[in-house]
Design an enzyme around this catalytic site. Structure first.
Site, PDB file in Angstrom:
ATOM      1  N   ASP A 104      -5.182   4.868   3.176  1.00  3.26           N
ATOM      2  CA  ASP A 104      -6.619   4.799   3.437  1.00  3.26           C
ATOM      3  C   ASP A 104      -7.158   5.338   4.756  1.00  3.26           C
ATOM      4  O   ASP A 104      -7.881   6.315   4.801  1.00  3.26           O
ATOM      5  CB  ASP A 104      -7.074   3.337   3.288  1.00  3.26           C
ATOM      6  CG  ASP A 104      -6.704   2.763   1.934  1.00  3.26           C
ATOM      7  OD1 ASP A 104      -5.943   3.414   1.194  1.00  3.26           O
ATOM      8  OD2 ASP A 104      -7.174   1.663   1.612  1.00  3.26           O
ATOM      9  N   GLU A 119       1.478  -7.870   2.371  1.00  2.19           N
ATOM     10  CA  GLU A 119       1.086  -6.498   2.032  1.00  2.19           C
ATOM     11  C   GLU A 119       1.689  -5.480   3.003  1.00  2.19           C
ATOM     12  O   GLU A 119       2.109  -4.395   2.620  1.00  2.19           O
ATOM     13  CB  GLU A 119      -0.442  -6.421   2.067  1.00  2.19           C
ATOM     14  CG  GLU A 119      -1.027  -5.095   1.643  1.00  2.19           C
ATOM     15  CD  GLU A 119      -2.556  -5.109   1.761  1.00  2.19           C
ATOM     16  OE1 GLU A 119      -3.112  -6.023   2.396  1.00  2.19           O
ATOM     17  OE2 GLU A 119      -3.183  -4.179   1.218  1.00  2.19           O
TER      18      GLU A 119
HETATM   19  C1  6A9 Z   1     -10.925  -3.798  -2.465  1.00  2.66           C
HETATM   20  C2  6A9 Z   1     -11.252  -6.212  -2.255  1.00  2.66           C
HETATM   21  C3  6A9 Z   1     -10.940  -9.760  -3.061  1.00  2.66           C
HETATM   22  C4  6A9 Z   1      -4.858  -0.568  -0.325  1.00  2.66           C
HETATM   23  O1  6A9 Z   1      -2.365  -2.212  -3.177  1.00  2.66           O
HETATM   24  C5  6A9 Z   1      -3.508  -1.630  -3.656  1.00  2.66           C
HETATM   25  C6  6A9 Z   1      -4.101  -0.662  -2.641  1.00  2.66           C
HETATM   26  C7  6A9 Z   1      -3.101   0.458  -2.344  1.00  2.66           C
HETATM   27  O2  6A9 Z   1      -3.018   1.299  -3.451  1.00  2.66           O
HETATM   28  C8  6A9 Z   1      -3.514   1.294  -1.170  1.00  2.66           C
HETATM   29  O3  6A9 Z   1      -2.492   2.199  -0.858  1.00  2.66           O
HETATM   30  N1  6A9 Z   1      -4.466  -1.411  -1.432  1.00  2.66           N
HETATM   31  C9  6A9 Z   1      -3.798   0.435   0.035  1.00  2.66           C
HETATM   32  O4  6A9 Z   1      -4.180   1.220   1.114  1.00  2.66           O
HETATM   33  C10 6A9 Z   1      -5.498  -2.452  -1.699  1.00  2.66           C
HETATM   34  C11 6A9 Z   1      -6.801  -1.853  -2.138  1.00  2.66           C
HETATM   35  C12 6A9 Z   1      -7.863  -2.829  -2.469  1.00  2.66           C
HETATM   36  C13 6A9 Z   1      -9.132  -2.145  -2.819  1.00  2.66           C
HETATM   37  C14 6A9 Z   1     -10.141  -3.032  -3.446  1.00  2.66           C
HETATM   38  C15 6A9 Z   1     -11.489  -4.991  -3.075  1.00  2.66           C
HETATM   39  C16 6A9 Z   1     -11.227  -7.418  -3.118  1.00  2.66           C
HETATM   40  O5  6A9 Z   1     -10.896  -8.564  -2.359  1.00  2.66           O
END
Ligand code: 6A9
Length: 821
Positions: free
Chosen positions: A582, A778
């Site tokens: 991100d 995470e």
């Molecule tokens: C936001 C928030 C209740 C961010 O693990 C999933 C992703 C990865 O693919 C990515 O590489 N995460 C990483 O940088 C989390 C992304 C969450 C986005 C949605 C909503 C809800 O909170």
């Protein structure tokens, strides 16, 4: 036919003597495999949510809470996994997707530990039967009796019927609560919720006014049926609150707020009977409790009983443990017993996160002018207009990054999730891959985040819900296909397919239709699996090449590599969400002339894999074509992205004089070609290893930092991918260090040394934090190693299970010398 008889599956009409027909055998195995996957805790956003892999069908779950005082009761009801529940750890300590497992939940604020043991039993034509044993144990016996209420709910979202079999009684139900039903795909079934211990409150604690108010017997189960719009059933906790409130309001009116009977008597469902699509069974317990939920498919030879459940739980625990230590053999120093539960829990929670999702999703298919300067401003304005339209419904079988926060499919996460899963159950992993590829649109696009249906949307802020068909995400499912092909090759080829299938069947019967046999059956039809999926792979591959193409300017280069430069669409200032990493620093402001080295690396990796698949499928023309792409990409990774001064790979952009310039931020992006195995030049490899091993850059005692300590953005802003340690990228680094450490070369020793240390650093830290907090996280903070971001993140963090199963040191591959050749 041997197999179905042994497994108790029905053979169906067409299965005559087919024991010599490989196609029929393969189909039969496939069917058995599907059957054993029909039921599961496939709503992983709930602490316990059972559903079949059928859209709009019968969903079930548990809700519990503490009824000692009114204010606690309001806040304490548990249903969806929430970080704010402040659990002292929860999750599957043992789980297999085909047989079941054991989940424990340390519910500190409700003074209770909940344990749920799930066992599935094959038999019949409709996915077999299952049982769940629910146990409650007060966490602190000195506190005095804990008053807990538990609700079992069953909600029918589509066609079919469910009804109560018990005699109606206005006081509630004595003994088991029995439901029967018929639902398409499940056919006839029975559900029994066993009695469990009577609440047994001392008479002094029972408020006699309750009897005056309405006859009331708290030692019974309260049953209540209702009819609700199908699309609201997932809000079952609100439905229960609504029903309880009815009674509460009456009591309030009669006795007044100061003088209410105690909540463990007042907050019970007023029983009612009849037709409906929502069935609730409430129990009120004092102290420890235990009861069973028994689901029996009527087509199975025998019903699910508490006795059978006890047997199966025992059996499953034994076979799980044996199979686990065989599948994930841990190597030193992680062969010590203290890592055994750690490994089992991480893996079980990854597997226990597998869910079945169905519903509509929001897609914005309007045109985005990403090829003009300032495109991101227009894109932002468009996003604010919220042009997403509902599409679908579609269906997805997938695992998830995190039950409390991200209980839905994420494309590039999934490729990492499946790397441990494919070791355990190849069929399940490939079934999930297939499910993802089935989501592809006619152009070759798969949405990065799969938010299917209202329930899934309820967990995502509005501004993140809409998906864009020009947005990509790293094609990590190809990592899984690579592994699959590797495993297929290692299983030897199948000169005698029938013989092979019979052997699989024998294995299956040996394991009672579970376990290893089924989980490797796919190898018997690996070729047809790949043949079926190949057109989709090709479509997606060309979608990437076309939609993510970069504009190469100002470089002097040979014609054949002209096109091989790529740019992630969907950039915003400070962000490139589509890349998966991100807030990793990129060119600012975003520019249509950017070229991203991580994307070019993914494209090179894709070309290489496509080539290998084409060779395996005997498509020589295609193989040649991919081979050319691969060659040109390898050339351009160096030509467009190697930066001499920084000694690493860098993104590129166009400056205000229309000149191409590098954008260098040392971190995961600058070693990406290495992470995907695309670096062969020894000088460059040496420079990359220097960066990796440098404590002032990427090296930390907890794993590789996402961004160098020296970078101006290190730890800045949201600090998401600007320093913290991520296990998925570290996993790739570990694999590559092992490869480079195994073959002769000037940097062999260094790679081997870094391999050994990085492997230990990453696992030691995830283990330490798990010990201290009860959770996997995470990401891990880069200076102290503490868990960061989302708690209970069992997605790619669970790759440590694979890392522990790697050898402690690199075994050097004996490469024959020239003379020997
Ligand atoms: C936001 C928030 C209740 C961010 O693990 C999933 C992703 C990865 O693919 C990515 O590489 N995460 C990483 O940088 C989390 C992304 C969450 C986005 C949605 C909503 C809800 O909170």
């Amino acid at each position: 036919l041997l197999l179905p008889v042994l497994l108790g599956w029905s053979t169906g009409a067409s299965a005559t003597d087919s024991s010599s027909d490989p196609t029929i055998l393969a189909n039969e195995i496939q069917r058995a495999s599907n059957q054993s996957l029909l039921w599961g805790p496939y709503n992983p956003s709930l602490y316990f949510g059972m559903r079949p892999r059928l859209p709009k069908s019968l969903n079930m779950g548990l809700i519990w809470g503490n009824l000692e005082d009114y204010s606690r009761a309001q806040k304490s009801f548990r249903h969806t996994c929430e970080q704010s529940d402040d659990m002292k750890g929860y999750g599957w300590v043992e789980y297999d997707v085909r047989t079941g497992g054991r989940q424990v939940i340390h519910d500190q604020d409700n003074f209770i530990d909940i344990e749920i043991e799930l066992a599935k039993v094959s038999g019949g034509r409709h996915g077999g039967s299952w049982g769940a044993r629910v146990k409650g144990k007060p966490r602190d016996i000195t506190r005095g009796p804990v008053k807990t209420t538990v609700f079992f709910w069953a909600g029918l979202e589509g066609d079919g019927t469910v009804s109560l079999e018990n005699e109606a009684d206005k006081l509630g139900i004595k003994g088991s609560v029995n439901l029967k039903g018929n639902v398409p795909g499940l056919d006839d079934f029975h559900i029994e919720v066993t009695e469990g211990p009577a609440t047994n409150m001392p008479p002094s604690e029972l408020d006699s006014r309750m009897d005056e108010f309405e006859e009331h017997d708290i030692s019974r189960s309260f049953y209540r049926v209702g009819s609700y719009p199908a699309e609201h059933i997932w809000r079952i906790k609100n439905i229960i609150f609504l029903e309880l409130k009815g009674r509460f309001d009456k009591l309030l009116q009669k006795f007044g707020a100061e003088n209410l009977p105690p909540p463990w008597q007042a907050l019970t469902l007023p029983p009612n009977y009849g037709e409906g699509n929502v069935h609730l069974v409430q129990k009120v317990f004092e102290g420890a409790f235990e009861f069973d939920i028994l689901f029996s498919s009527d087509s199975a030879p025998k019903p699910m009983t508490s006795k059978l459940l006890t047997e199966k739980i025992q059996e499953n625990t034994e076979s799980f443990n044996t199979r686990f230590s065989k599948t994930f053999k841990r190597y030193a120093p992680f062969d010590a017993p203290k890592y055994a539960n750690f490994a089992k829990e991480l893996f079980s929670n990854l597997l226990g996160g597998i869910g079945y999702f169905h519903g509509t999703s929001l897609v914005d298919r309007s045109e985005y002018p990403e090829d003009e300067e300032g495109f991101w401003e227009a894109a932002k304005a468009n996003r604010e207009k919220d042009l997403g339209q509902l599409e679908g419904p579609t269906t997805l079988f997938t695992s998830i990054p995190s039950r409390p926060f991200f209980p839905r499919g994420f494309l590039w996460d999934e490729g990492f999730h499946l790397l441990p899963i494919i070791e355990w159950d190849t069929d399940v992993a490939m079934e999930i891959v297939r499910s993802w590829f089935n989501l592809m649109d006619a152009d070759g696009w798969i949405a990065r985040e799969q938010i299917l249906g209202d329930e899934a949307r309820s967990k995502v802020p509005k501004e993140f819900q809409t998906q864009y068909p020009h947005y990509a995400n790293p094609p990590t499912l190809l990592l899984v296909l690579t592994k699959f092909i590797e495993k297929w090759a290692a299983t030897t080829n199948y000169p005698d397919l029938t013989g092979e299938l019979s052997q699989i069947m024998e294995q299956m019967s040996e394991f009672g239709g579970r376990g290893e046999g089924i989980s490797n059956a796919i190898f018997a039809s690996a070729e047809s699996y790949l043949k079926n999926i190949y057109p989709l792979l090709r479509r997606q591959y060309y979608w990437f090449r076309e939609t993510q193409a970069g504009e190469i300017r100002g470089y002097d280069r040979t014609a054949f590599s002209m096109k091989e430069g790529y740019r992630w669409r969907g950039r915003a200032p400070g962000y490139c969400l589509t890349s998966g990493i991100d807030d990793y620093p990129r060119a600012e402001p975003p520019h249509p002339g950017e070229l991203h080295v991580d994307l070019l690396s993914w494209m090179g990796f894709s070309a290489r894999l496509m080539k290998n698949i084409a060779i395996a499928l005997k498509e020589p023309d295609d193989a040649t074509e991919y081979g050319k792409h691969e060659e040109a990409i390898l050339h351009n990774i160096d030509d467009l992205h190697w930066n001499k001064e920084s000694g690493c790979f860098c993104d590129a952009t166009v400056d205000s004089f229309e000149e191409s310039v590098h954008v260098c931020h040392v971190g995961y992006v600058s070693i990406f070609p290495f992470l995907l195995g695309l670096v062969s030049d020894q000088d460059k490899l040496g420079k990359i290893l220097d960066i990796i091993g440098d404590e002032n850059q990427l090296w930390s005692p907890f794993g590789l930092r996402s961004l160098s300590r020296q970078d101006e953005f290190y730890s800045k802003g949201e600090n998401y991918w600007r320093g913290p340690v991520w296990v998925n990228m570290n996993y790739l680094a570990i694999l590559r260090l092992r490869e480079y450490g195994a073959v002769k070369g000037p940097h062999q020793q260094k790679a081997a040394k870094l391999y050994k240390e990085l492997r230990q650093n990453v696992v030691n830290n995830v283990f330490r934090v798990w010990k201290e907090t009860g959770f996997a996280w995470e990401q891990y903070e880069q200076e102290k190693g503490n868990g960061k971001g989302v708690q209970h993140f069992l997605g790619w963090t669970s790759l440590v299970v694979n890392i522990m199963a790697l050898p402690e040191t690199v075994e050097v591959v004996a490469v024959p010398s020239h003379e020997e050749l």
